[in-house]
Design a protein around this motif. Structure first.
Motif, PDB file in Angstrom:
ATOM      1  N   CYS A 318       0.839  -1.192   0.000  1.00  0.00           N
ATOM      2  CA  CYS A 318       0.000   0.000   0.000  1.00  0.00           C
ATOM      3  C   CYS A 318       0.878   1.248   0.000  1.00  0.00           C
ATOM      4  O   CYS A 318       2.002   1.235   0.522  1.00  0.00           O
ATOM      5  CB  CYS A 318      -0.925   0.012   1.221  1.00  0.00           C
ATOM      6  N   GLU A 319       0.385   2.276  -0.577  1.00  0.00           N
ATOM      7  CA  GLU A 319       1.102   3.549  -0.651  1.00  0.00           C
ATOM      8  C   GLU A 319       1.582   3.974   0.735  1.00  0.00           C
ATOM      9  O   GLU A 319       0.814   3.980   1.692  1.00  0.00           O
ATOM     10  CB  GLU A 319       0.172   4.603  -1.235  1.00  0.00           C
ATOM     11  N   GLU A 321       3.802   2.374   2.569  1.00  0.00           N
ATOM     12  CA  GLU A 321       4.374   1.271   3.340  1.00  0.00           C
ATOM     13  C   GLU A 321       5.843   1.079   2.979  1.00  0.00           C
ATOM     14  O   GLU A 321       6.234   1.215   1.812  1.00  0.00           O
ATOM     15  CB  GLU A 321       3.618  -0.031   3.064  1.00  0.00           C
ATOM     16  N   ASN A 380      -0.556  -0.045  -4.337  1.00  0.00           N
ATOM     17  CA  ASN A 380      -1.973   0.296  -4.339  1.00  0.00           C
ATOM     18  C   ASN A 380      -2.193   1.623  -3.618  1.00  0.00           C
ATOM     19  O   ASN A 380      -1.552   1.893  -2.599  1.00  0.00           O
ATOM     20  CB  ASN A 380      -2.795  -0.796  -3.652  1.00  0.00           C
ATOM     21  N   LYS A 382      -3.686   4.601  -1.280  1.00  0.00           N
ATOM     22  CA  LYS A 382      -4.443   4.741  -0.044  1.00  0.00           C
ATOM     23  C   LYS A 382      -5.796   5.382  -0.351  1.00  0.00           C
ATOM     24  O   LYS A 382      -5.952   6.059  -1.365  1.00  0.00           O
ATOM     25  CB  LYS A 382      -3.667   5.607   0.960  1.00  0.00           C
ATOM     26  N   GLU A 441     -10.703   1.809   4.919  1.00  0.00           N
ATOM     27  CA  GLU A 441     -10.034   0.766   4.127  1.00  0.00           C
ATOM     28  C   GLU A 441     -10.715   0.683   2.769  1.00  0.00           C
ATOM     29  O   GLU A 441     -11.938   0.583   2.665  1.00  0.00           O
ATOM     30  CB  GLU A 441     -10.120  -0.579   4.842  1.00  0.00           C
ATOM     31  N   HIS A 444      -8.594  -2.187  -2.144  1.00  0.00           N
ATOM     32  CA  HIS A 444      -7.282  -2.828  -2.220  1.00  0.00           C
ATOM     33  C   HIS A 444      -6.795  -3.324  -0.866  1.00  0.00           C
ATOM     34  O   HIS A 444      -5.719  -3.924  -0.783  1.00  0.00           O
ATOM     35  CB  HIS A 444      -6.246  -1.846  -2.775  1.00  0.00           C
ATOM     36  N   CYS A 446      -6.014  -1.228   1.512  1.00  0.00           N
ATOM     37  CA  CYS A 446      -5.155  -0.163   2.040  1.00  0.00           C
ATOM     38  C   CYS A 446      -6.002   0.773   2.915  1.00  0.00           C
ATOM     39  O   CYS A 446      -7.184   0.998   2.638  1.00  0.00           O
ATOM     40  CB  CYS A 446      -4.511   0.631   0.902  1.00  0.00           C
ATOM     41  N   ASN A 448      -6.329   4.469   5.359  1.00  0.00           N
ATOM     42  CA  ASN A 448      -5.917   5.851   5.583  1.00  0.00           C
ATOM     43  C   ASN A 448      -6.561   6.304   6.884  1.00  0.00           C
ATOM     44  O   ASN A 448      -7.780   6.235   7.032  1.00  0.00           O
ATOM     45  CB  ASN A 448      -6.344   6.753   4.421  1.00  0.00           C
TER      46      ASN A 448
END
Length: 630
Positions: A318-319, A321, A380, A382, A441, A444, A446, A448
């Motif tokens: 995920c973006e 990470e 992927n 967020k 969530e 994907h 992910c 935020n």
């Protein structure tokens, strides 16, 4: 169909390379390499791919390559009874331009698990084009090619290099192969091409092929495995035991012609060379279909096979990470592209990018022998908040709310507030004031997280009227409570407190009193405060002198009065025989001497006065005499 392999649609611009092509894979294995392709020209249809895998071998790696034309939607093909989806994530080159369809790219799927060492024929089914809004008539995924690297302890070592196109198709394309493993030209050097939409007959849009400035021939047309006349040729081959073999209608000689797209180029190379040039010239200047997709070199090398490993192969994060990449088995390492990594000549760079990337790492065992391995990093996104609406809570109540508006492209979402149970609804109600963590969530997986504050809104307004607001002691003051949205009250003054709604009280002594009202609605901290001043003074007091000396010496020059409060009044003056002499109206200030008669027109003697004084609360009359002395 045993399973469905899918990837989510994300634009991926592959790695940036300053060379004209990209080295996607390079290896030295004890075993062999084979490849073949299939296309229907317009994208859809059924066919077969023929390869050869020596019996008793183990599949080390197998890749299925595909050409994207324009901007089609994700397309699922059936390969060996498996459903595989080509989409933007598995694009492994940067985008390049085709005259016929515009923007294009090369895609790849690792199909190692679906290739068997006992199977040499693979069925392919390509569905009708799945057009997007940006598509032209021939916007498709097509031109399928399978390359298989297999290991076999009974065979000598074979070297392979796979290079993918990233050049715009504008005619006269030149590709420079560099950093190859040294080539032993005592044995065949197999060159195989993966092309599409070349026809060297009626359309005259074939391509002349040159290797190291030597013309190999004019290619174009259809392979035996796919008989469509203008779909470009695919090189079908296998290389093992230091020998180069042709499959389908391809011949392993030193030339190419028509649909024969393989050639032994050993005679055009110096021994132990590590580079070579491949050059294409279109058959006719009016040609506009020619497409070159991938190039395969298989050869014998003095380099020995050596074990290598990637700690992370194709992976999804995920973006934001962290991701630690890693390679082992060599003495030196080169990562491409040189972007989004903490280092580029180290074995274990940290991925620091924020978008999907395709990397290759070249692993050197000596100064001249190397392997190249690809790594896909899918990032992927967020969840993205388009807006968040927060409604304050009434003070001491649970009337606040939070509502999130999200980017619909990443739906569906799950929403969690302060680690409570997730919910599909983005609205949370019945909230007290305070801080909350909203976690969202997306599809994907992910998340935020954002910290939000529901503020407390005070609805109470305190106010009152005091009547009277001034007067002499003792003074009775009655209040009128004009507060709004309040249920409870606390009054404070110097004499005490009360919780009555409209209290009245007596102020016994003179002074300046502060009356304070604290009004609230249920919770004492949800309060508003309002204050008024009440002035209380004593009863009217007056000082009247009985002698004055109008001699202009600045002392006692006038007859006048001093009062303790402001009054308005009228004075009447009489001589000793009772005759009126003077009448005057005046106003005094508290504790300030008010002159009433200067005595300049009178002789010494005794004079009489009458005073009528009125304050805010009372009226008095005074009479007496005053003696004028000169």
């Amino acid at each position: 169909m045993n399973r469905i392999l899918t990837y989510l649609t994300i634009w991926v611009l592959g790695f940036t390379n300053t060379q004209a092509q990209e080295v996607f894979y390079q290896d030295v294995i004890q075993g062999g390499v084979t490849g073949g392709g299939f296309t229907t020209c317009l994208g859809s249809g059924n066919g077969q791919i023929e390869v050869f895998i020596d019996p008793g071998s183990q599949i080390k790696r197998a890749y299925l390559f595909c050409q994207r034309f324009g901007y089609p939607k994700p397309t699922s093909i059936i390969f060996n009874h498996e459903i595989l989806e080509f989409n933007h994530f598995n694009q492994v080159t940067g985008g390049f331009w085709l005259p016929s369809t515009g923007e294009s790219g090369v895609h790849s799927i690792d199909v190692t698990q679906w290739v068997s060492p006992s199977q040499n024929i693979y069925e392919v089914e390509i569905p009708p084009p799945n057009m997007s809004d940006q598509c032209l008539a021939n916007c498709v995924y097509g031109a399928i090619y399978l390359c298989v690297i297999y290991e076999n302890n009974s065979l000598p070592e074979t070297a392979v290099t796979i290079m993918l196109n990233n050049q715009d198709m504008v005619n006269n394309e030149i590709y420079n192969f560099t950093e190859l493993n040294p080539i032993n030209t005592a044995y065949p050097v197999g060159l195989s091409l993966h092309t599409d939409r070349l026809n060297d007959t009626s359309l005259n849009d074939g391509s002349y092929v040159y290797f190291n400035s030597n013309q190999l021939g004019l290619i174009g047309g259809a392979d035996v495995s796919n008989s469509n006349w203008g779909c470009g040729t695919k090189g079908h081959f296998y290389y093992q035991n230091n020998q180069f073999f042709g499959l389908d209608d391809d011949v392993p000689n030193s030339s190419m012609s028509g649909s024969d797209a393989i050639a032994d180029v050993s005679s055009y190379l110096n021994n132990n060379v590590t580079s070579g040039d491949l050059h294409f010239v279109w058959q006719s200047p009016n040609t506009f279909y020619n497409i070159y997709i991938a190039f395969f070199l298989t050869y014998t090398t003095p380099c020995s096979s050596f074990p290598t490993a990637l700690t992370v192969s194709d992976t999804t994060i995920c973006e934001g990470e962290p991701l630690q990449l890693g390679a082992s088995g060599g003495i030196n390492y080169d990562w491409l592209p040189q972007t989004g990594l903490s280092c580029y000549d180290c074995p274990n760079p940290a991925f620091t990018g924020d978008s999907s990337m395709v990397y290759t790492v070249r692993i050197w065992s000596t100064d001249s022998c190397s392997k190249v391995l690809p790594v896909h990093v899918k990032v992927n996104p967020k969840p993205k908040f388009e807006s968040i609406q927060i409604t304050p809570s009434g003070c001491g109540k649970s009337t606040g709310s939070i509502a999130a508006v999200m980017d619909t492209a990443q739906a569906p979402y799950q929403y969690t507030l302060d680690n409570q149970a997730p919910q599909p609804d983005s609205v949370f109600t019945g909230l007290t004031s305070g801080n909350y963590v909203l976690s969202v969530e997306n599809v994907h997986g992910c998340t935020n997280d954002t910290l939000l504050t529901v503020h407390e809104e005070l609805s109470v307004t305190a106010s009152f009227i005091a009547n009277p607001a001034t007067g002499s002691a003792p003074l009775w003051v009655q209040t009128e409570n004009t507060s709004t949205n309040a249920t409870d009250y606390l009054w404070e003054w110097s004499g005490g407190t009360t919780t009555d709604e409209h209290p009245g009280f007596t102020l016994d002594t003179a002074g300046n009193y502060t009356l304070t009202l604290i009004a609230y609605d249920g919770a004492p901290h949800c309060s508003d405060t309002f204050s008024l001043q009440v002035l209380v003074y004593d009863s009217l007091q007056i000082r009247i002198p009985n002698v004055f000396t109008p001699n202009q010496d600045g002392r006692n020059d006038f007859f006048g009065i001093t009062t303790n409060v402001s009054v308005s009044g009228k004075v009447f003056l009489f001589n000793r025989w009772g005759n009126p002499m003077r009448e005057l109206e005046f106003t005094t200030q508290p504790q300030v001497f008010e002159p009433l008669w200067e005595g300049t027109d009178a002789t010494e003697g005794v004079y009489f006065y009458q005073l009528e004084l009125t304050s805010d609360t009372e009226t008095h009359s005074y009479s007496g005499f005053v003696q004028l002395v000169r």
